[in-house]
Design an enzyme around this catalytic site. Sequence first.
Site, PDB file in Angstrom:
ATOM      1  CB  THR A 183      39.283  41.126  31.579  1.00 23.41           C
ATOM      2  OG1 THR A 183      39.348  40.545  32.857  1.00 23.41           O
ATOM      3  CG2 THR A 183      37.875  41.341  31.158  1.00 23.41           C
ATOM      4  NE  ARG A 211      37.449  39.711  42.371  1.00 27.09           N
ATOM      5  CZ  ARG A 211      37.667  40.177  41.148  1.00 27.09           C
ATOM      6  NH1 ARG A 211      37.577  39.381  40.114  1.00 27.09           N
ATOM      7  NH2 ARG A 211      37.975  41.437  40.954  1.00 27.09           N
ATOM      8  N   GLY A 213      34.091  39.688  39.955  1.00 27.11           N
ATOM      9  CA  GLY A 213      34.534  41.050  39.665  1.00 27.11           C
ATOM     10  C   GLY A 213      33.462  41.865  38.972  1.00 27.11           C
ATOM     11  CG  ASP A 214      34.899  45.025  36.512  1.00 26.17           C
ATOM     12  OD1 ASP A 214      35.724  44.122  36.778  1.00 26.17           O
ATOM     13  OD2 ASP A 214      35.035  45.775  35.531  1.00 26.17           O
ATOM     14  CB  THR A 234      39.936  45.390  31.232  1.00 23.64           C
ATOM     15  OG1 THR A 234      40.935  44.585  31.878  1.00 23.64           O
ATOM     16  CG2 THR A 234      40.612  46.459  30.391  1.00 23.64           C
ATOM     17  N   GLY A 235      40.059  46.044  34.471  1.00 22.04           N
ATOM     18  CA  GLY A 235      40.804  46.704  35.536  1.00 22.04           C
ATOM     19  C   GLY A 235      40.513  46.043  36.859  1.00 22.04           C
TER      20      GLY A 235
HETATM   21  N1  ASP Z   1      38.049  43.367  35.831  1.00 24.77           N
HETATM   22  C1  ASP Z   1      38.417  41.998  36.012  1.00 24.77           C
HETATM   23  C2  ASP Z   1      38.053  41.548  37.398  1.00 24.77           C
HETATM   24  O1  ASP Z   1      38.255  42.293  38.349  1.00 24.77           O
HETATM   25  C3  ASP Z   1      39.871  41.742  35.806  1.00 24.77           C
HETATM   26  C4  ASP Z   1      40.450  42.245  34.514  1.00 24.77           C
HETATM   27  O2  ASP Z   1      39.969  43.224  33.958  1.00 24.77           O
HETATM   28  O3  ASP Z   1      41.459  41.669  34.051  1.00 24.77           O
HETATM   29  O4  ASP Z   1      37.617  40.417  37.545  1.00 24.77           O
END
Ligand code: ASP
Length: 317
Positions: A183, A211, A213-214, A234-235
């Site tokens: 991300t 789905r 994400g955050d 990111t995570g």
């Molecule tokens: N945080 C992002 C998600 O869970 C993924 C990422 O940070 O690469 O969609």
Amino acid sequence: MSFTLVIHGGAGNITPAIMNKQQEQEYTQGLKDALDRGYEVLKNGGTSVDAVVAAICCLEDNTIFNAGKGAVFTKKGLNEMDAAIMDGSNLAAGAIAGVRNIKNPIRLAKEVMLHSGHVLLSGSGAAEFAINQGMVMTPDEYFFNQQRYDQWVEIRDTNFTQLDHKGDNLKGTAPNPDYKFGTVGAAALDIHGNIAAGTSTGGMTNKRFSRIGDSPVVGAGTYANNATCAISCTGHGEFFMRAVVAHDVSCLMEYKGLSLQEACATVVKDKLVKMGGEGGLIAVDAKGNWDFCFNSAGMYRGMRNSDGKEVVAYYGE
Ligand code: ASP
């Protein structure tokens, strides 16, 4: 007045052992280009919101990052993207989730913030809004990328979802420990004293069931408030949502008087670690303090400010 820009291109298992010289050069260039783009906006007196959009568009157009053109594939072989932006001067926010065929999702998030009367639009409704706003739709082929496709082919017949930046503690979700891309995000302080943050992602490879994400969730992956900080995360998104990471950093500053660095460390290196959530964040505050904070092996990251300081790094200290 001074200005500051911080960016990230994902966190995870990023170590010298899995990066060759060519990859190091590509990431260095990709991060520098994005820093330059946002820096130009800030130097010319532009807003933190516009600097964040400029830097993120540059990262979205670069296939080495999991956002925009480089977005990963879903279980159905599509590219579904999430993005958010927040303006710390007035707490305005705009976000989109599960959108396809949008060249620069962060631009659409900004449109949502400014012109929709809403905060978060998803799927076909977000696309309809984009068309109403005169945004150009981009064909599926634009998002095709052999490396992303191969990542998906490896796991498409399983029910695994693959974090693009796999670390070692994501048991059961990610069969390949070497994936490390991710991300993208940016946070900025402009010469007017305002801060903003934005995040953009393709999410997880092989994701199902729409789905999300955050990244597009205000307070989880993205948050900005002039009184405290601007954050892009990111995570492993499920953990970042449950920990409401970006807003938690802001709350620690607002209610407990912690410094930017103390607040980031408390959330990322203590609370998230205890929950098993891997990843990191970038942060600025309205005084020009900035921070990179991660609990994974590395994080693609960069900073450039009006003092002439520039940083580009990926490995842990
Ligand atoms: N945080 C992002 C998600 O869970 C993924 C990422 O940070 O690469 O969609």
